[in-house]
Design a protein around this motif. Structure first.
Motif, PDB file in Angstrom:
ATOM      1  N   VAL A 162       5.939   0.310   5.384  1.00 59.50           N
ATOM      2  CA  VAL A 162       5.638  -0.943   5.129  1.00 59.50           C
ATOM      3  C   VAL A 162       6.236  -1.455   3.693  1.00 59.50           C
ATOM      4  N   VAL A 163       6.412  -0.536   2.675  1.00 59.73           N
ATOM      5  CA  VAL A 163       6.880  -0.956   1.245  1.00 59.73           C
ATOM      6  C   VAL A 163       8.361  -1.237   1.543  1.00 59.73           C
ATOM      7  N   GLU A 164       9.000  -0.151   2.267  1.00 57.07           N
ATOM      8  CA  GLU A 164      10.397  -0.439   2.356  1.00 57.07           C
ATOM      9  C   GLU A 164      10.904  -1.650   3.085  1.00 57.07           C
ATOM     10  N   ASP A 165       9.869  -2.179   4.159  1.00 53.86           N
ATOM     11  CA  ASP A 165      10.104  -3.282   4.945  1.00 53.86           C
ATOM     12  C   ASP A 165      10.221  -4.480   4.006  1.00 53.86           C
ATOM     13  N   VAL A 166       8.917  -4.466   3.272  1.00 54.23           N
ATOM     14  CA  VAL A 166       8.865  -5.696   2.452  1.00 54.23           C
ATOM     15  C   VAL A 166       9.860  -5.875   1.356  1.00 54.23           C
ATOM     16  N   ALA A 167      10.120  -4.730   0.571  1.00 52.49           N
ATOM     17  CA  ALA A 167      11.120  -4.600  -0.381  1.00 52.49           C
ATOM     18  C   ALA A 167      12.598  -5.054   0.216  1.00 52.49           C
ATOM     19  N   ARG A 168      12.712  -4.788   1.372  1.00 49.92           N
ATOM     20  CA  ARG A 168      14.104  -5.048   1.994  1.00 49.92           C
ATOM     21  C   ARG A 168      14.215  -6.676   2.177  1.00 49.92           C
ATOM     22  N   SER A 169      12.973  -7.131   2.724  1.00 49.53           N
ATOM     23  CA  SER A 169      12.890  -8.620   2.905  1.00 49.53           C
ATOM     24  C   SER A 169      13.014  -9.618   1.753  1.00 49.53           C
ATOM     25  N   LEU A 170      12.318  -8.708   0.512  1.00 45.30           N
ATOM     26  CA  LEU A 170      12.216  -9.551  -0.726  1.00 45.30           C
ATOM     27  C   LEU A 170      13.290  -9.005  -1.784  1.00 45.30           C
ATOM     28  N   ASP A 171      14.314  -8.276  -1.093  1.00 47.40           N
ATOM     29  CA  ASP A 171      15.498  -7.604  -2.014  1.00 47.40           C
ATOM     30  C   ASP A 171      16.088  -8.695  -2.910  1.00 47.40           C
ATOM     31  N   GLY A 172      15.984  -8.501  -4.234  1.00 43.50           N
ATOM     32  CA  GLY A 172      16.349  -9.151  -5.538  1.00 43.50           C
ATOM     33  C   GLY A 172      15.179  -9.882  -6.021  1.00 43.50           C
ATOM     34  N   ALA A 173      14.136 -10.074  -5.598  1.00 35.26           N
ATOM     35  CA  ALA A 173      13.156 -10.757  -6.165  1.00 35.26           C
ATOM     36  C   ALA A 173      12.037  -9.668  -6.795  1.00 35.26           C
ATOM     37  N   LEU A 174      11.986  -8.376  -5.892  1.00 36.44           N
ATOM     38  CA  LEU A 174      11.140  -7.364  -6.407  1.00 36.44           C
ATOM     39  C   LEU A 174      11.829  -5.821  -6.374  1.00 36.44           C
ATOM     40  N   ARG A 175      11.286  -5.007  -6.861  1.00 28.15           N
ATOM     41  CA  ARG A 175      11.905  -3.597  -6.691  1.00 28.15           C
ATOM     42  C   ARG A 175      10.718  -2.735  -6.268  1.00 28.15           C
ATOM     43  N   ALA A 176      10.696  -1.534  -5.807  1.00 29.02           N
ATOM     44  CA  ALA A 176       9.770  -0.617  -5.001  1.00 29.02           C
ATOM     45  C   ALA A 176       9.668   0.707  -5.667  1.00 29.02           C
ATOM     46  N   GLY A 177       8.795   1.295  -6.220  1.00 27.70           N
ATOM     47  CA  GLY A 177       8.591   2.611  -6.867  1.00 27.70           C
ATOM     48  C   GLY A 177       7.138   3.150  -6.252  1.00 27.70           C
TER      49      GLY A 177
ATOM     50  N   LYS B 292       4.070  -8.764   2.443  1.00 29.20           N
ATOM     51  CA  LYS B 292       4.849  -9.699   1.840  1.00 29.20           C
ATOM     52  C   LYS B 292       4.306 -11.067   1.380  1.00 29.20           C
ATOM     53  N   THR B 293       3.356 -11.654   1.928  1.00 25.77           N
ATOM     54  CA  THR B 293       2.763 -12.800   1.661  1.00 25.77           C
ATOM     55  C   THR B 293       1.914 -12.548   0.121  1.00 25.77           C
ATOM     56  N   PHE B 294       1.589 -11.614  -0.009  1.00 26.98           N
ATOM     57  CA  PHE B 294       0.819 -11.013  -1.041  1.00 26.98           C
ATOM     58  C   PHE B 294       1.748 -10.818  -2.366  1.00 26.98           C
ATOM     59  N   CYS B 295       2.996 -10.368  -1.812  1.00 29.62           N
ATOM     60  CA  CYS B 295       4.088 -10.153  -2.898  1.00 29.62           C
ATOM     61  C   CYS B 295       4.681 -11.552  -3.356  1.00 29.62           C
ATOM     62  N   GLN B 296       4.910 -12.569  -2.554  1.00 30.05           N
ATOM     63  CA  GLN B 296       5.324 -13.721  -2.790  1.00 30.05           C
ATOM     64  C   GLN B 296       4.237 -14.584  -3.812  1.00 30.05           C
ATOM     65  N   GLU B 297       3.033 -14.330  -3.401  1.00 31.75           N
ATOM     66  CA  GLU B 297       2.039 -15.112  -4.330  1.00 31.75           C
ATOM     67  C   GLU B 297       1.965 -14.530  -5.520  1.00 31.75           C
ATOM     68  N   HIS B 298       2.370 -13.395  -5.866  1.00 36.96           N
ATOM     69  CA  HIS B 298       2.299 -12.687  -7.177  1.00 36.96           C
ATOM     70  C   HIS B 298       3.729 -12.517  -8.115  1.00 36.96           C
ATOM     71  N   LEU B 299       4.832 -13.453  -7.284  1.00 37.96           N
ATOM     72  CA  LEU B 299       6.063 -13.418  -7.984  1.00 37.96           C
ATOM     73  C   LEU B 299       5.786 -14.497  -9.590  1.00 37.96           C
ATOM     74  N   PRO B 300       6.400 -14.134 -10.431  1.00 36.93           N
ATOM     75  CA  PRO B 300       6.155 -14.883 -11.796  1.00 36.93           C
ATOM     76  C   PRO B 300       5.988 -16.197 -11.511  1.00 36.93           C
ATOM     77  N   ARG B 301       5.213 -16.836 -12.637  1.00 33.51           N
ATOM     78  CA  ARG B 301       5.050 -18.338 -12.561  1.00 33.51           C
ATOM     79  C   ARG B 301       5.244 -18.997 -13.962  1.00 33.51           C
ATOM     80  N   PHE B 302       6.699 -18.714 -14.385  1.00 32.40           N
ATOM     81  CA  PHE B 302       6.533 -19.239 -15.809  1.00 32.40           C
ATOM     82  C   PHE B 302       7.366 -20.660 -15.623  1.00 32.40           C
ATOM     83  N   SER B 303       7.754 -21.069 -14.545  1.00 33.68           N
ATOM     84  CA  SER B 303       8.511 -22.538 -14.460  1.00 33.68           C
ATOM     85  C   SER B 303       7.059 -23.432 -14.143  1.00 33.68           C
TER      86      SER B 303
END
Length: 581
Positions: free
Chosen positions: A240-255, A305-316
């Motif tokens: 599941v992590v691979e799938d989400v990391a692929r769809s948000l590639d560039g915005a987050l990384r996986a470890g 993926k929805t959870f990850c999008q909600e937790h992207l930075p909010r500096f703007s």
């Protein structure tokens, strides 16, 4: 008319044969997973990941998906255990002997199940982790339906249609002898075996060292799996992590972190690993420092993926473009950037880059449906998305409009390139501010005005709250004071009082050799001995303070801040107003 006894006897024999067939022969686990018998454990894991995600009951609601999921789990249970795999290769049974232990028939959701002895089969669900697919106690579950297998191909998992069998029995027909050779575990036609999936992303092994270097407070969002070799659900989660990391590639990384090997890192994060693996996102949603947020939702790609999008930075900062103007009291020497788009919310790619550049730029974004607004027309914006920048010297530029990107990664890379170029331009501006002015035939206009009788009221009259005056007696001292005051004039130094920009604080220079009458108003001996000094003058109150030590940027800034905050005791001009000639 009654059914002939002979037909009943034949039916009984056939039922017994079917039960023995089910009990004596398991589905081929290699075919179920679609791998060769020479497959490595990594190949088997990859195949399991792919199929378990495809047939997971939370993701696949199709007919037959649940029983296919059970088959995949049964196959993986056998092949992932070296002892069971060896027994299966030798005896066609993972327990090392042919056939199954005695079991019983049951019915669930329209399917008939045969349960035999052996380890309980389980699958990962969206609830509290692992849940059995059926059976009671220490059982393994297999299923078939009398209407044929509802899975791919429509055939029975045993290679023949049980509905046809019973029809033939009671009509006096024959079953035939060649229909018992099929298997429900056949790989899909044309399906790639594990190891051939070139679209997978890399889940990086995280250690304390690379966590501190690449993750901690770097402004980049990370999806991190914490596990031990004994935890359940690791491989499903990895998929599941691979799938989400692929769809948000560039915005987050996986470890992923093996807490057996990296106990110090897991302890530092305050995470203890029990029976199940745990999933966290390292993000900057609410603070300027990275923080681990645990994911507790459903283990499917869409929810994660929805959870990850909600937790992207909010500096703007989201602003109203019709009322927007760049701040004149921004953090010192930080350029400002504004993204214009038709999006009702801050775009994900802008949030991602705001994390990467959050300590180097000030971010804004706005929804724009009409590019004819005055600010946009003045800057030449013709289409959105567009990026506008305000340099440290106050100039505003259109960095690019009509930005076109094909995916998230390319969009982030395009924005990064624009911001990096804008940064370089501002660093060059900053460097030029501190360079010694070059002498040319054309005199350079001073940014800090020289006080004269004609401009005194305009620059340091009673409309001004505080006037910071650099007093010099040589050209070298003048150049030094001009650089220092130019730098300070662009900073926001007010902490305790409400001074507005503009006329509230003024900066000026005075030639101490030519303006002795002006200096006599403040009656300080230092004026006679010092080559350069600073004077803070409050014209409305007729009060002042003098700084006569070495004038460095840091000390001068500290002096100005102290005056503005009332930390320095001011002297009075005794009712006399300064006079300039």
């Amino acid at each position: 008319m009654g059914i002939p006894v002979r037909s009943l006897l034949v039916a009984s024999v056939v039922l017994s044969s079917i039960a023995l067939h089910v009990a004596a022969k398991t589905l081929d686990p290699y075919k179920v997973l679609g791998v060769e018998k020479s497959a490595s454990q990594r190949d088997i894991q990859k195949a399991f990941h792919k199929l378990s995600l495809k047939y997971h009951p939370d993701k696949n609601k199709g007919k037959g998906a649940q029983e296919k999921f059970a088959e995949v789990n049964n196959a993986y249970e056998i092949l992932s255990d070296e002892e069971k795999r060896k027994n299966y290769d030798l005896y066609r049974d993972e327990k090392g002997k042919p056939g199954f232990d005695g079991g019983d028939f049951g019915n669930h959701e329209g399917y008939t199940y045969f349960t035999g002895g052996g380890p309980k089969t389980s699958y990962f669900t969206s609830g509290d982790g692992w849940q059995t697919t059926g059976g009671q106690g220490n059982t393994k579950t297999f299923s078939f339906s009398f209407g044929g297998n509802p899975g791919a191909g429509g055939g029975s998992p045993f290679g023949f249609d049980l509905g046809d069998v019973f029809s033939n029995i009671f009509s006096g027909g024959s079953m035939g002898g060649s229909q018992h050779t099929g298997s429900a575990g056949k790989a899909r036609p044309g399906a790639k075996t594990s190891g051939q999936d070139s679209s997978s992303v890399n889940i990086q092994e995280v250690t304390m060292q690379n966590f501190n270097k690449e993750i901690a407070d770097q402004g980049i969002t990370w999806l991190i799996l914490l596990y031990t070799p004994r935890t359940k659900g690791q491989f499903v989660l990895e998929n599941v992590v691979e799938d989400v990391a692929r769809s948000l590639d560039g915005a987050l990384r996986a470890g992923k972190v093996n807490c057996d090997h990296e106990k110090a890192l897991c302890n530092k994060a305050g995470v203890s690993i029990g029976k199940s693996a745990r999933l966290f996102i390292y993000s900057y949603t609410t603070t300027e420092e990275g923080y681990l947020h645990e994911y507790t939702g459903d283990y499917d790609s869409k929810s994660l993926k929805t959870f990850c999008q909600e937790h992207l930075p909010r500096f703007s900062k989201r602003v109203d473009i019709s009322q927007f103007s760049f701040s004149t009291n921004a953090v010192p020497n930080l350029p400002q950037v504004l993204l214009l788009s038709a999006k009702k919310d801050t775009p994900a790619m802008w949030r991602a880059v705001s994390g990467m550049f959050h300590s180097r730029l000030i971010f804004y974004d706005a929804e724009v449906q009409d590019v004819s607004l005055p600010l946009l027309k003045r800057l030449g914006v013709k289409s959105t998305p567009a990026l506008i920048g305000r340099s440290i010297n106050g100039e505003e530029h259109l960095l690019k409009d009509g930005i076109s990107v094909k995916d998230l990664r390319s969009g982030i890379n395009e924005l990064k390139k624009l911001l990096e170029n804008f940064e370089k331009r501002n660093k060059k501006l900053m460097s030029n501010q501190f360079k010694k002015p070059t002498h040319t035939s054309q005199p350079k206009e001073n940014r800090i005005p020289l006080l004269t009788a004609s401009n005194f009221e305009e620059v340091c009259g009673e409309k001004t709250s505080v006037c910071i005056i650099g007093i010099f007696k040589s050209n070298k001292a003048k150049e030094k004071l001009e650089v220092v005051l130019s730098e300070i004039s662009q900073k926001t130094l007010i902490r305790g009082q409400s001074y507005n920009s503009g006329s509230a604080i003024a900066y000026a220079l005075v030639d101490g050799n030519k303006q002795r009458a002006f200096l006599s108003t403040f009656d300080k001996p230092a004026f006679k001995s010092s080559d350069k000094l600073l004077l803070a003058y409050k014209p409305r109150r007729g009060r002042f303070a003098v700084y006569d030590n070495e004038v460095t940027l840091e000390e001068a800034e500290r002096f100005v801040v102290s005056v503005l905050n009332g930390d320095i005791q001011l002297s009075t001009t005794a009712g006399r107003k300064p006079v300039l000639r």
